[in-house]
Design a protein around this motif. Structure first.
Motif, PDB file in Angstrom:
ATOM      1  N   VAL A   1     -64.111  28.960  53.953  1.00  0.00           N
ATOM      2  CA  VAL A   1     -64.053  29.100  55.412  1.00  0.00           C
ATOM      3  C   VAL A   1     -62.870  29.974  55.825  1.00  0.00           C
ATOM      4  N   PHE A   2     -61.740  29.801  55.155  1.00  0.00           N
ATOM      5  CA  PHE A   2     -60.544  30.594  55.476  1.00  0.00           C
ATOM      6  C   PHE A   2     -60.836  32.091  55.331  1.00  0.00           C
ATOM      7  N   VAL A   3     -61.488  32.463  54.234  1.00  0.00           N
ATOM      8  CA  VAL A   3     -61.775  33.880  54.006  1.00  0.00           C
ATOM      9  C   VAL A   3     -62.780  34.400  55.035  1.00  0.00           C
ATOM     10  N   ALA A   4     -63.807  33.612  55.359  1.00  0.00           N
ATOM     11  CA  ALA A   4     -64.788  34.049  56.355  1.00  0.00           C
ATOM     12  C   ALA A   4     -64.125  34.312  57.703  1.00  0.00           C
ATOM     13  N   LYS A   5     -63.231  33.427  58.103  1.00  0.00           N
ATOM     14  CA  LYS A   5     -62.537  33.604  59.388  1.00  0.00           C
ATOM     15  C   LYS A   5     -61.629  34.827  59.347  1.00  0.00           C
ATOM     16  N   LYS A   6     -61.014  35.053  58.203  1.00  0.00           N
ATOM     17  CA  LYS A   6     -60.150  36.231  58.061  1.00  0.00           C
ATOM     18  C   LYS A   6     -60.969  37.516  58.203  1.00  0.00           C
ATOM     19  N   LEU A   7     -62.129  37.554  57.561  1.00  0.00           N
ATOM     20  CA  LEU A   7     -62.995  38.736  57.655  1.00  0.00           C
ATOM     21  C   LEU A   7     -63.482  38.942  59.086  1.00  0.00           C
ATOM     22  N   ARG A   8     -63.739  37.842  59.784  1.00  0.00           N
ATOM     23  CA  ARG A   8     -64.157  37.919  61.182  1.00  0.00           C
ATOM     24  C   ARG A   8     -63.080  38.588  62.034  1.00  0.00           C
ATOM     25  N   GLU A   9     -61.858  38.131  61.843  1.00  0.00           N
ATOM     26  CA  GLU A   9     -60.733  38.674  62.616  1.00  0.00           C
ATOM     27  C   GLU A   9     -60.549  40.161  62.320  1.00  0.00           C
ATOM     28  N   GLU A  10     -60.658  40.525  61.051  1.00  0.00           N
ATOM     29  CA  GLU A  10     -60.523  41.941  60.681  1.00  0.00           C
ATOM     30  C   GLU A  10     -61.623  42.780  61.329  1.00  0.00           C
ATOM     31  N   ALA A  11     -62.846  42.243  61.374  1.00  0.00           N
ATOM     32  CA  ALA A  11     -63.962  42.973  61.982  1.00  0.00           C
ATOM     33  C   ALA A  11     -63.740  43.151  63.479  1.00  0.00           C
ATOM     34  N   LEU A  12     -63.201  42.128  64.142  1.00  0.00           N
ATOM     35  CA  LEU A  12     -62.939  42.214  65.579  1.00  0.00           C
ATOM     36  C   LEU A  12     -61.858  43.254  65.883  1.00  0.00           C
ATOM     37  N   GLN A  13     -60.866  43.321  65.011  1.00  0.00           N
ATOM     38  CA  GLN A  13     -59.787  44.295  65.210  1.00  0.00           C
ATOM     39  C   GLN A  13     -60.289  45.724  65.050  1.00  0.00           C
ATOM     40  N   LEU A  14     -61.302  45.892  64.180  1.00  0.00           N
ATOM     41  CA  LEU A  14     -61.844  47.231  63.954  1.00  0.00           C
ATOM     42  C   LEU A  14     -62.880  47.624  65.000  1.00  0.00           C
TER      43      LEU A  14
END
Length: 767
Positions: A753-766
């Motif tokens: 779950v931690f990694v999925a949320k991290k990828l989500r945040e990175e996608a939103l920033q991009l």
């Protein structure tokens, strides 16, 4: 005539080996305890076969985990990452290769695992480097021959043959063909044969099931070279060449010309090859033939009358003293002993034969085929009557079910709209984030949960209290999933004993054994249902627990179903009608369940089909026929769903490259697959094909006790991101978590779950 079998079950009559292994892995018993348990199982197996009258009894068919892994250790084929483990402790090294190892000093991933041909047995995949070296490392094959001798049993050692071993393996780097390793490998086989020869071994069984496949000319040449070399070096040894699971096919002339003593035929899967042999001019009159007449894969009694007709036919060309009566393959795939079963109704039990009974059938056929058979004629009459009863039985046939299957039309196999339309509706309805997280279905079944089920079955725990306990366990799992932030939840399947058995118990047409356990992999044992008659649904199968779980949370909870092909493949299936017909009967029952789940507010329904690939015929020219009816059966079960209902399916431990087009035809909204052990390699098929629907490439290897780190999961998901649209990627484990422990499960899922949320945040920033 002589009698033999190709192998025997090794888990113990009451799963002693499973329990001993798991106790050893948990640190609760010693290596000596485990070895003693194994020794007792082997001794019982050998002496039992000897007492019944099997003339040539196999050894080295026992395994603590898997026979291919045993061969890896025998041949010193040990991947580099395991070199840091103390090689003086073979068992720890062996189990680390099978399961991985993670402690304060060492962290190594397990070897890959995949299905053994078209069975539900899993084997460990050998790993080969370009300059792979081999050595006679483990002396198990020698030790077990000596062990049998100490009990007064002279055995036929069994070993996986060199070319099949290479073909089962995987090149771990580019620039070479694994078959080129044969020159390095053969000298080790020569060492093994030399030691066995010095011990006075007469027969050696070489398992060469690759001869049931469409192999290349290079592989055929390698087989010819191998047996010629063995024959020249060990002319006194009698090589028993065992092919099984299908005909020799295009390899028949090759096999007939090999310098081997005995050629084994699987006459259950391919009875027609007798005619091919009788009418060929290439048959070597010195060759002995092993007639695999007794089914090693299924639990129905032999038809003695049919078996004797085959023997009569072949003795017109081959003398009886050159014939063996045998099982079609190893009895690894069937349970131990029907005599242990007290609750199977007599009119069904008379049609069944487990491993013990199959030994007796082999011996009976031998005697019935001889002139002096007076003491066995009564067995022939009993067998004939049982088979007649089966063909006429009223409990097998249901006209309503048959009519429903006969009236199936194309509309039963199609969703209302295309995936793109469904996807838009589901995104609006479900409102899931990028990289949605979920699990495959089951959560750890603790000893406490298993005890509840056992006590309830024995009448020691009331249904009211049992249901109360299960409800509390489901609620705890829902709260855990909410707490760590999973997006799509599951109820945990605590009420289920097995993903197939649970459904079979609730469907008409199935009967169940109490002790019919067979090995799936390692210590994992399954108890396949016995599918004897027409299949229909008595009442809703899963609705109560699914809707209860959904009532506990505003998050979506998946309805969890096993698909029709997997129920078919993982059952002992009736042999009196086409498998496709039986599969359609199951599909209609699952279709009814999908409709009921949807009507009760379940918005995501997962129909697991891990056995789709497993069911492929071994010869490619037969694939499409199978795929047509298998894929259609899945679609029959799923296509009743509305556009807004998201249909998931799950497949594990499968190679998809050559059937990806048919996988796409299943048209599941989301497919989850195993990819962690292969480091996303299995994803390549979906990428190259441009798979149009959503996909969850597994990032947590649940067949290992290792806990994947955040870094490992992130690396795997980044690999997926490079090749798949981010809007199509789900984040999930490889498979269900039933066999894992809660501590490792919780840590692994939190990392996921931690990694999925991290990828989500990175996608939103991009964005």
């Amino acid at each position: 005539m002589k009698t033999t079998i190709l192998g025997y079950p090794r888990i113990g009559k009451t799963r002693e080996l499973k329990k001993a292994c798991e106790q050893y892995w948990a640190g609760k018993t010693t290596e000596t305890d485990l070895i003693n348990t194994a020794s007792n199982i082997k001794k019982d197996n050998w002496l039992n076969q000897q007492q019944i009258g099997i003339d040539s009894i196999p050894s080295n068919d026992f395994s603590f985990y898997d026979q291919v892994l045993d061969t890896c250790l025998t041949l010193g084929c040990i991947p580099e990452r395991f070199k840091k483990i103390n090689h003086n402790n073979l068992l720890n090294l062996y189990f680390a290769m099978a399961r991985g190892l993670q402690n304060d000093h060492i962290d190594v991933t397990a070897m890959e695992m995949t299905k053994w041909f078209d069975t539900n047995y899993h084997y460990i995949v050998p790993e080969f480097e370009k300059n792979q070296s081999f050595s006679f490392f483990s002396k198990k094959i020698i030790d077990e021959y000596k062990e049998a001798l100490s009990h007064g049993v002279k055995t036929k050692p069994v070993i996986i043959a060199p070319v099949t071993f290479l073909l089962l393996g995987k090149e771990k780097e580019t620039g070479f063909d694994k078959l080129d390793l044969l020159e390095n490998l053969l000298p080790v086989y020569f060492e093994i044969l030399d030691e066995l020869s010095k011990l006075g071994v007469e027969y050696i069984q070489f398992d060469e099931p690759c001869l049931a496949l469409d192999i290349t000319t290079k592989a055929q040449d390698a087989i010819t070279y191998t047996y010629k070399a063995i024959s020249e070096k060990f002319p006194h040894l009698k090589i028993f060449l065992a092919n099984y699971f299908d005909c020799y096919g295009n390899n028949l002339n090759l096999a007939l010309n090999l310098p081997v003593h005995t050629l084994h035929l699987d006459l259950v899967r391919c009875s027609l090859q007798i005619d091919d042999i009788l009418h060929t001019e290439n048959f070597n009159p010195k060759t002995h033939i092993s007639l695999g007449l007794v089914d090693g894969r299924n639990i129905w009694i032999n038809n003695f009358e049919d078996s004797l007709k085959i023997i009569d036919k072949i003795t017109t060309k081959i003398p009886a003293d050159k014939l063996w009566i045998a099982t079609s393959c190893s009895l690894l795939h069937v349970p131990y002993d029907l005599n242990s079963e007290k609750n199977i109704q007599p009119d069904i039990k008379q049609w069944l034969a487990f491993a013990q009974q199959k030994l007796e059938e082999v011996v009976a056929i031998k005697h019935l085929a001889s002139a002096d058979n007076n003491d066995f004629v009564y067995l022939f009459e009993e067998n004939k009557l049982a088979n007649i009863n089966k063909s006429k039985s009223k409990i097998i046939h249901n006209s309503n079910v048959k009519n429903r299957v006969n009236n199936l039309s194309a509309s039963y196999s199609e969703r209302n709209s295309t995936f793109k339309i469904r996807q838009a509706k589901q995104k609006h309805s479900l409102k899931l984030p990028l990289f949605p997280t979920t699990t495959i279905g089951s959560f750890p079944q603790t000893k406490e949960v298993r005890n509840w089920r056992l006590q309830h079955k024995k009448g020691q725990l009331s249904t009211e209290n049992y249901n109360k306990n299960i409800a509390e366990e489901i609620e705890k799992s829902i709260r855990f999933q909410e707490h760590i932030g999973l997006d799509v939840l599951v109820h945990g399947e605590f009420e289920r004993n097995d993903m197939v058995e649970y459904f079979g118990e609730r469907l008409n047409g199935f009967v169940f054994s109490d002790f019919g356990w067979v090995q799936s992999y390692g210590s994992r044992c399954v108890k396949p249902p016995i599918l004897f008659g027409d299949v229909s649904r008595k009442e809703p199968l899963t609705v109560a627990w699914s809707t209860y779980a959904q009532s506990l949370t505003p998050l979506p909870v998946k309805g969890m179903l096993t698909g029709p092909v997997t129920i078919l493949q993982w059952s002992f299936v009736r042999n009196d009608q086409p498998r496709a017909t039986t599969c359609n009967q199951i599909a209609l029952a699952i279709r009814d369940e999908v409709a009921d789940l949807e009507a009760n507010g379940i918005k995501i329904i997962q129909i697991d089909e891990p056995a789709i690939r497993e069911g492929l015929p071994l010869r490619k020219n037969e694939w499409q026929h199978y795929l047509n009816w298998a894929i259609n059966a899945f679609k029959i079960s799923a296509s009743v769903a509305k556009d807004e209902t998201q249909i998931h399916t799950h497949m594990c431990y499968s190679e998809f490259n050559d059937i990806i087009e048919d996988i796409a035809k299943m048209d599941a909204d989301v497919i989850t697959i195993e990819t962690s052990r292969s480091e996303m390699e299995l994803l390549d098929a979906f990428v190259n094909f441009k798979y149009p629907n959503e996909i969850g490439p597994g990032v947590y290897d649940i067949h290992s006790p290792r806990v994947p780190t955040v870094t490992e999961i992130e690396i795997l998901l980044n690999k997926a991101k490079e090749v798949l649209p981010k809007e199509h990627i789900w984040v999930n484990p490889d498979c269900g978590l039933k066999t894992r422990h809660w501590l490792e499960t919780k840590t692994a899922l939190k990392n996921l779950v931690f990694v999925a949320k991290k990828l989500r945040e990175e996608a939103l920033q991009l964005a």
